[in-house]
Design a protein around this motif. Sequence first.
Motif, PDB file in Angstrom:
ATOM      1  N   PHE A  60      -4.273 134.166  27.626  1.00  0.00           N
ATOM      2  CA  PHE A  60      -3.659 134.981  26.581  1.00  0.00           C
ATOM      3  C   PHE A  60      -2.344 135.582  27.082  1.00  0.00           C
ATOM      4  O   PHE A  60      -2.270 136.077  28.211  1.00  0.00           O
ATOM      5  N   PHE A  61      -1.318 135.570  26.233  1.00  0.00           N
ATOM      6  CA  PHE A  61      -0.006 136.111  26.567  1.00  0.00           C
ATOM      7  C   PHE A  61       0.367 137.195  25.563  1.00  0.00           C
ATOM      8  O   PHE A  61       0.313 136.969  24.347  1.00  0.00           O
ATOM      9  N   SER A  62       0.724 138.356  26.086  1.00  0.00           N
ATOM     10  CA  SER A  62       1.093 139.480  25.219  1.00  0.00           C
ATOM     11  C   SER A  62       2.411 139.192  24.502  1.00  0.00           C
ATOM     12  O   SER A  62       3.358 138.671  25.099  1.00  0.00           O
ATOM     13  N   LEU A  63       2.464 139.546  23.231  1.00  0.00           N
ATOM     14  CA  LEU A  63       3.676 139.409  22.430  1.00  0.00           C
ATOM     15  C   LEU A  63       4.367 140.754  22.226  1.00  0.00           C
ATOM     16  O   LEU A  63       5.306 140.855  21.432  1.00  0.00           O
ATOM     17  N   ARG A  64       3.927 141.762  22.950  1.00  0.00           N
ATOM     18  CA  ARG A  64       4.531 143.087  22.800  1.00  0.00           C
ATOM     19  C   ARG A  64       5.812 143.201  23.632  1.00  0.00           C
ATOM     20  O   ARG A  64       5.915 142.623  24.709  1.00  0.00           O
ATOM     21  N   GLU A  65       6.769 143.969  23.122  1.00  0.00           N
ATOM     22  CA  GLU A  65       8.054 144.131  23.797  1.00  0.00           C
ATOM     23  C   GLU A  65       7.912 144.982  25.058  1.00  0.00           C
ATOM     24  O   GLU A  65       7.088 145.899  25.109  1.00  0.00           O
ATOM     25  N   ALA A  66       8.719 144.656  26.050  1.00  0.00           N
ATOM     26  CA  ALA A  66       8.844 145.488  27.251  1.00  0.00           C
ATOM     27  C   ALA A  66      10.293 145.946  27.312  1.00  0.00           C
ATOM     28  O   ALA A  66      11.188 145.148  27.623  1.00  0.00           O
ATOM     29  N   THR A  67      10.536 147.219  26.980  1.00  0.00           N
ATOM     30  CA  THR A  67      11.904 147.706  26.832  1.00  0.00           C
ATOM     31  C   THR A  67      12.142 148.967  27.657  1.00  0.00           C
ATOM     32  O   THR A  67      11.239 149.780  27.852  1.00  0.00           O
ATOM     33  N   ALA A  68      13.386 149.104  28.128  1.00  0.00           N
ATOM     34  CA  ALA A  68      13.796 150.309  28.835  1.00  0.00           C
ATOM     35  C   ALA A  68      14.089 151.417  27.825  1.00  0.00           C
ATOM     36  O   ALA A  68      14.387 151.156  26.648  1.00  0.00           O
ATOM     37  N   ASP A  69      14.021 152.658  28.278  1.00  0.00           N
ATOM     38  CA  ASP A  69      14.271 153.812  27.408  1.00  0.00           C
ATOM     39  C   ASP A  69      15.779 154.019  27.284  1.00  0.00           C
ATOM     40  O   ASP A  69      16.383 154.812  28.004  1.00  0.00           O
ATOM     41  N   VAL A  70      16.377 153.271  26.346  1.00  0.00           N
ATOM     42  CA  VAL A  70      17.839 153.319  26.201  1.00  0.00           C
ATOM     43  C   VAL A  70      18.324 154.681  25.722  1.00  0.00           C
ATOM     44  O   VAL A  70      19.476 155.052  25.965  1.00  0.00           O
TER      45      VAL A  70
END
Length: 676
Positions: free
Chosen positions: A421-431
């Motif tokens: 299983f591969f997560s489709l959730r975003e990994a984002t920095a706190d811009v």
Amino acid sequence: MKYAALLTLLAAANAIDPIAVDDLRNQFYTLEKVLWKNVIGTEWSTAGVSGDVELTKAFVAFNDQIQLVRLPPRYPFETWLWAKATEKMRIIDGYYENFVTFIRRQAQPGTVPAPVREWLDVADAILFTNSTSSVAQAVRKIHDLLEYGDMFRGILKVGHPDLCDLQMSPHQLIFDMFNTISLTEIKGYAMMQFSWMLLRIYDKGNYTEEAHLTRMRYAERTARIAAAVKASLASADRGLYRCDPPQHKLGETYEEVTRLLQGYIENEVDMNPDQTCKENCAYYTLTESHGCFKEQFCAKQTKCKGRIIDCNYIDSDMWICMAGKNSHRRYEWIEYENGRTLGQAGTCTRGTTKVDSWWRWLFWHCSYCMCLCDEAGPDSHRYFSLWDSTSDVDSWWKWNLLHCSYCFCLCEDDIQSSERFFSLREATADVEKNKVVTGLRLVKYGRVFHLQISEGTLGERGSVTPGSWVPIQKFDISEIGIREGVDYHTLTYERRAIDLDELDSPSLHVLTGVRFRMIGAHLHFEIRSTPFNFTTGRLSPERSQWISNDNTEGAEKPRSRLELYKPDIPTRKVSSLPVDSQHDQYIEFVNSDFDADAAQSTVPFIDIQPVEPMKGAALLSGAGIVHRGARGSGGFLAAKLFTYDYSPHVSALPPPPPEYAPADDLAAVALPADVY
């Protein structure tokens, strides 16, 4: 405080978007102009202050600006040119350390000024020492070594063997070497100008001509070197990934997708509802297990609870070495009576099991087939029966006519017991807090693979303050509200492709996020890019955009497939595996080679080593998913990063001449041979 205020004003007034060392050099050029005006004029004497003390105050303030520039670490780049340059830099740094100690002491309020002879000794050591250890000669020698960028072209030509361990791209290495050298040269040039000014204050000569020639030579050589470095940076590779570690460790350096497609031995009699053996192994291209006839070998292995795919007949009789209870494998190796061996035969901790096909009713041969199992059933249990490892499991005859053989198949195993299983959730920095991505890795929590980033705080002129790894949004696929296709993707026989792309941001944009999404049946990688002001380091979050390569197999120029040739387990490869993928390709998860591994593993493996240039202190502009592999290896899926392109910000223009320059032709002025 007036000199500190002046330097702050100069920093704000300088040219747009220079790198830190160029900005610092420009600040000193302007400060130098102001100081020479005071040295030549009467302002200091009219104000009743001592010129030498005022000079030290100005240079102490400038040293504070030098300390604000992040000094890159000196990496062990072992070439003759770099070793010689490092030797000269040590000379300058040694002088500068003593110089700063001296001027700080003299600039302290209430300090009794040092004797004039001590001041003159400082100037003489910097400018006129006859040995090769003067600052002037060291700066000149560094420039000679760097002329035309030979040192940096060497990096482009041969590379650096330790870049994977150092976590630096060739571009970043050249840029940091240039910064280290430039900062050292600025220190040397500042000390030389201080010395000329000091000699003028003490009426040892006019020295404006010497100071001007020093500036001209320094500026011209600096401009030539900057132009060469700018060209080197523009052509240098900015990509960075992790190479193979000294030792592969499951859970530390790599992970596996498990039981997506796995070699599986099944008898023909159990692959049809009628329990007949009237077909052959090749007939069963897509089926499932329908039972366990007479509790034979089928009762002594984990049943394939999903689809059985692409069966083949190899030989009637075999010896099987069963895998351990806690292994994702079913078998360690299989040896057929005809001499063919699947996997690496050797000792067998559980003992080998004899498995023979049989005849049924004299005309049906019930064969054992070698297939692939793609588990897809609801049962989440994995079990191994406790049975006598020396017992015989034979093919048999049914009704004296049909020979029921064991087939070797591919099993699409139980989804609930596999890790696919591969997560489709975003990994984002706190811009919103001016954070940017500083590292990337693939990690597995539970049974789900995630993209994880580290983030740092963006500062002025491309500087980054390291932060930490951003916690992952963990979840289990069985949780209420977790949806396939929204929160995660499940690899299946039909949907097991992943796109291989290397994505970069537009100019003056930085990397602020990554994610997977689905395009058709392909798992697809994307990056988030955010524009920023290079001088101030401020992000513009509202203008962030997701960047991807949405090319598909059905496009006019479709993606090409990266084929794996007889892929063995990648951890068995002795030599380091290079990146063998290209942008705009894709790869499918497949079973390992039958002969090499009995098709017991799903390849490629997942490289989970973190990619974090300079331990989170580097500015990044792009990222990608690549494959590291070679012929005969399943290889690794790995993360790749791209460091920011600094080449547009490197200045190559010399400054205008200072106002203190004499009007006559300075080209005719002869300086001592050991003066810069």
